[in-house]
Design a protein around this motif. Sequence first.
Motif, short mmCIF file in Angstrom:
data_model
loop_
_atom_site.label_atom_id
_atom_site.label_comp_id
_atom_site.label_asym_id
_atom_site.label_seq_id
_atom_site.Cartn_x
_atom_site.Cartn_y
_atom_site.Cartn_z
N PHE A 1 37.42 12.11 -35.79
CA PHE A 1 38.44 13.52 -35.25
C PHE A 1 39.04 13.92 -36.65
CE2 PHE A 1 39.41 16.45 -32.75
CZ PHE A 1 40.71 16.90 -32.64
N VAL A 2 38.45 13.64 -37.71
CA VAL A 2 39.18 14.07 -38.85
C VAL A 2 38.99 15.52 -39.30
CG1 VAL A 2 39.51 13.72 -41.47
CG2 VAL A 2 39.17 11.96 -40.07
N MET A 3 39.80 16.59 -39.03
CA MET A 3 39.72 17.71 -38.89
C MET A 3 40.77 18.62 -39.63
SD MET A 3 40.02 20.00 -35.34
CE MET A 3 41.91 19.61 -35.19
N GLU A 4 39.93 19.64 -40.38
CA GLU A 4 41.04 20.51 -41.25
C GLU A 4 41.73 21.42 -40.33
OE1 GLU A 4 39.03 22.91 -44.03
OE2 GLU A 4 40.84 23.78 -44.60
N LEU A 5 43.06 21.80 -40.36
CA LEU A 5 43.61 22.66 -40.16
C LEU A 5 43.90 24.04 -40.82
CD1 LEU A 5 46.53 20.33 -37.92
CD2 LEU A 5 44.91 21.87 -36.79
N ARG B 1 39.61 12.51 -24.41
CA ARG B 1 39.08 11.02 -24.95
C ARG B 1 38.81 10.28 -23.81
NH1 ARG B 1 41.42 7.90 -29.35
NH2 ARG B 1 43.42 8.99 -29.13
N ASP C 1 48.87 11.99 -29.66
CA ASP C 1 47.95 11.74 -30.56
C ASP C 1 47.16 13.08 -30.64
OD1 ASP C 1 45.47 8.87 -30.63
OD2 ASP C 1 46.29 10.16 -32.18
N PRO C 2 46.44 13.39 -31.38
CA PRO C 2 46.38 12.83 -33.07
C PRO C 2 47.67 13.40 -33.54
CG PRO C 2 44.62 15.11 -32.56
CD PRO C 2 45.49 14.54 -31.13
N ILE C 3 47.69 13.26 -34.89
CA ILE C 3 48.71 13.59 -35.75
C ILE C 3 48.08 14.79 -36.95
CG2 ILE C 3 49.90 11.46 -35.58
CD1 ILE C 3 49.09 10.50 -38.33
N GLU C 4 49.06 15.34 -37.17
CA GLU C 4 48.98 16.35 -38.47
C GLU C 4 49.57 15.70 -39.59
OE1 GLU C 4 50.26 20.35 -37.67
OE2 GLU C 4 49.96 20.94 -39.86
N GLU D 1 42.37 6.31 -36.93
CA GLU D 1 42.01 6.93 -38.00
C GLU D 1 42.98 6.58 -39.07
OE1 GLU D 1 40.52 10.48 -36.81
OE2 GLU D 1 38.76 9.94 -36.28
N SER E 1 44.21 17.15 -39.34
CA SER E 1 44.62 16.28 -38.16
C SER E 1 43.80 15.11 -38.29
CB SER E 1 44.65 17.20 -36.97
OG SER E 1 43.42 16.86 -36.06
N LEU E 2 44.26 14.05 -37.57
CA LEU E 2 43.50 12.81 -37.43
C LEU E 2 44.00 11.95 -36.37
CD1 LEU E 2 43.81 10.30 -40.56
CD2 LEU E 2 45.09 12.19 -40.00
N ARG E 3 43.03 11.16 -35.83
CA ARG E 3 43.78 10.07 -34.78
C ARG E 3 44.36 9.14 -35.27
NH1 ARG E 3 37.89 10.21 -31.40
NH2 ARG E 3 38.29 12.20 -30.20
N PHE F 1 43.22 20.16 -31.32
CA PHE F 1 44.28 19.20 -31.71
C PHE F 1 45.20 19.03 -30.40
CE2 PHE F 1 47.15 17.15 -34.20
CZ PHE F 1 48.54 17.70 -34.06
N ASP G 1 42.90 16.81 -27.50
CA ASP G 1 41.87 15.79 -28.05
C ASP G 1 42.21 14.46 -27.15
OD1 ASP G 1 41.70 13.36 -30.39
OD2 ASP G 1 40.22 14.29 -29.55
N ARG G 2 43.50 14.14 -26.63
CA ARG G 2 44.02 13.03 -26.20
C ARG G 2 43.48 12.99 -24.85
NH1 ARG G 2 44.39 8.97 -24.87
NH2 ARG G 2 45.96 7.42 -24.58
#
Lengths: 707, 73
Positions: free
Chosen positions: A491-495, A383, B48-51, B65, B60-62, A376, A379-380
């Motif tokens: 980048f849909v990711m569970e926390l 990219r 970026d990204p956001i929770e 998205e 979390s996703l960008r 998290f 990521d930026r």
Amino acid sequence: MLRVRRVAVIGNPNVGKTTLFNALTGLSQQVGNYPGVTVEKKTGLLSDDVELIDLPGTYSLAAHSPDQKVVVNLLDGRQEGERRPDLLLAIIDAANLHRNLYVVTQILELGIPTLVALNMVDAAEKSGVKVDVAGFSKALGVPVFVTVANKSEGIDELKRALLNPSVPAPRPAWSWPEPLAREIAQVAKTFEVDGFFASRALIDEEGSAEAELIERRGDVARTALKEARDRIKAGGQTPAGLEARMRYAWIEQAIAPHVSRGPAGTNFTQKLDGILIHRLWGTIVFAALMAVIFMSIFQWAAPLMDGIDMAFSWLGDLVRSLFVGSAAEGGMLESLLVDGVIAGTGSVLIFLPQIMILFLFIAVLEDCGYMARAAFLMDRLLRFCGLSGHSFIPLMSSFTCAIPGVMATRTIADPRDRLITILVAPLMSCSARIPVYAMLTAAFVPAVTLAGFLPLQGLVFASMYFVGILVAVPVAWILKKRIARGSPSTFVMELPSYKWPGTRTVLMRVWLAIREFVVRAGTIILAISIVIWALSYFPHSSQVHAKYEAQRQAAKTPEDLQAIDQAESGEHLRNSIFGRVGRIVEPAVRPLGWDWRIGMAVLASFPAREVIVSTLRITYDLGEEGEDETLTQKLQASTWPDGRPVFTLAVALSIMVFFALCLQCGATVAVIRRETRSWKWAAFAFLYMTALAYLGALATHQIGSWV
Amino acid sequence: MKLSECPIRQGGKIVRVEAVGRIGQRLLEMGFIEGADVRVVRVAPLGDPIEVEIQHYHLSLRKSEASLVEIRP
């Protein structure tokens, strides 16, 4: 004949599936692979006639990549070489029922007898979630077992149920809404496929099922699917939207009466995240953590590696002593055993401390839930290279050693991102390059300071690290464009909630990584070592040996004897295949400023870069080990036939740049092969980096000598 | 308003999800369906990204998205 019963274990990521699988199968676990994909095939035995197969964590059966397709095909009985499972074990997280049940509703439609393990109930209860298991089980229509896998609660009951054959096939209490149901039935009838496959082909736009149908039936299929989807969309809905709504609606009404949610209260995970992914504190903690990991590896691994080195030297001496006095003394067999086999095995095992320590950190961070936070935060940044935050830890790990770094890419879900990360990881300057940088910087970079306090030698040393990083960014971009196949990654990711890492899970993961490395990569590395030995040994001239034997008779002191030994090693090396090849390629390396000795030493260091130092020593008749100063002196005094010095600053820099960019590590090539399941990518990595290294060294020398 | 534009510590009910190909489908599977409550928890240090919190869990996703999700505060 008793047939082994197959149980497929399925569930979301982060539900404790691995811990539960370990508890059920223990050390009987085997790792294999499915043909053509990189996802691992993990199996284990619960008993002699019950086999468990651990499927990768997944949120849904909608498959968009070959890796995901394998899972779905296996469940559907359409995976080549794999029998359809007889029983399914779905593991769900009690605190996250809605999302967890999504894939469960999908698998219940497959008609395979299913058991559900409601895991992590202790954590759920702490956050106020209570489940009425009996009611829940009835609503779902399948047996539900309560477990707390990391405390081994509920395991025995689950085992008994898995061994007991009488679990009925589930009957889903929901069904496809119109117009979806009608279109699915139509697709199934027209193309003569089963309902499950038809539904996936229709709903998963650009997915694997659609691709397979088009491959089999051509444009007819493509048109039919498009028209069916258009009809549905005309009604204001999409197929995927209809599916999601149907499932979540059923899930909500089925479980709501059986789940009570207490007051939210103070959530430990939220409080911890308040610091750990805070704009300022989170970044500081992260940087500190990375620094700790780095330092630890250097601190702890170094002495262990020295220990392994010493142990193998001792073993080598021991074997040598066995030959003393025999007819075979000093002969080929002795050299093969000592310099080939023993040294080769040592060169495999010497990586173990770094792999173990790094994997220990990674396993702990992953199990406790921090890895997602690291991705998290980063990521930026990643990219910029076309990668995602998940690549950060594998790439950072590669600064110590690319081998655990490449192995760590398993945490990257997207197969393209994983491949690119693997191909770029060796550009991160690893610890084996340090002796090369250190020796050349000390010998050829002036010991001056810039602006009164910045040591030039230190700056040059540090800039070699940046060479790797700066080159990696455009390389990753280009690779991403070239291997662009298909839709962009998400980048849909569970926390996940933080939890205390399970000792057994962590140790098991480290053990499995080591076992795989030694068995798979180890055999390749050993083979390479023996080939290299042969290339530096043959042809072993007995006349040369006799000449030096004569000198030994005339020797007076131990220093004389040592000098004679060193001179003999030097001559043998120069006459070996390596030596000859070194002379042959000299014209190719002269634009880089190298003479044939450097060329030969660089060639010899292709399997293991740190070898260059000892190879240069032998070439200059200094014997394998000794003081750096003596080598430095020899290098500084080395000249071309016309008297010009070989080692100028530009030449030293060009050698360092070559080493920064080249994949001179047989072990890494072997691990890349293992992780990508193909020699093609391992070869590609080796070749593209060698080309880059050559060009980089060329540019450095040409520009450097012109300046 | 788009989820990507929602200020932190605020949220709303989802009114629409652009089910565009894989990303849209993934969002739906993860619980971004019409009528579900979603709340923005925080933004990563680099913007970026956001929770977000949805269906009782955190994700979390960008922003790219999140812009596929339309919410009503």
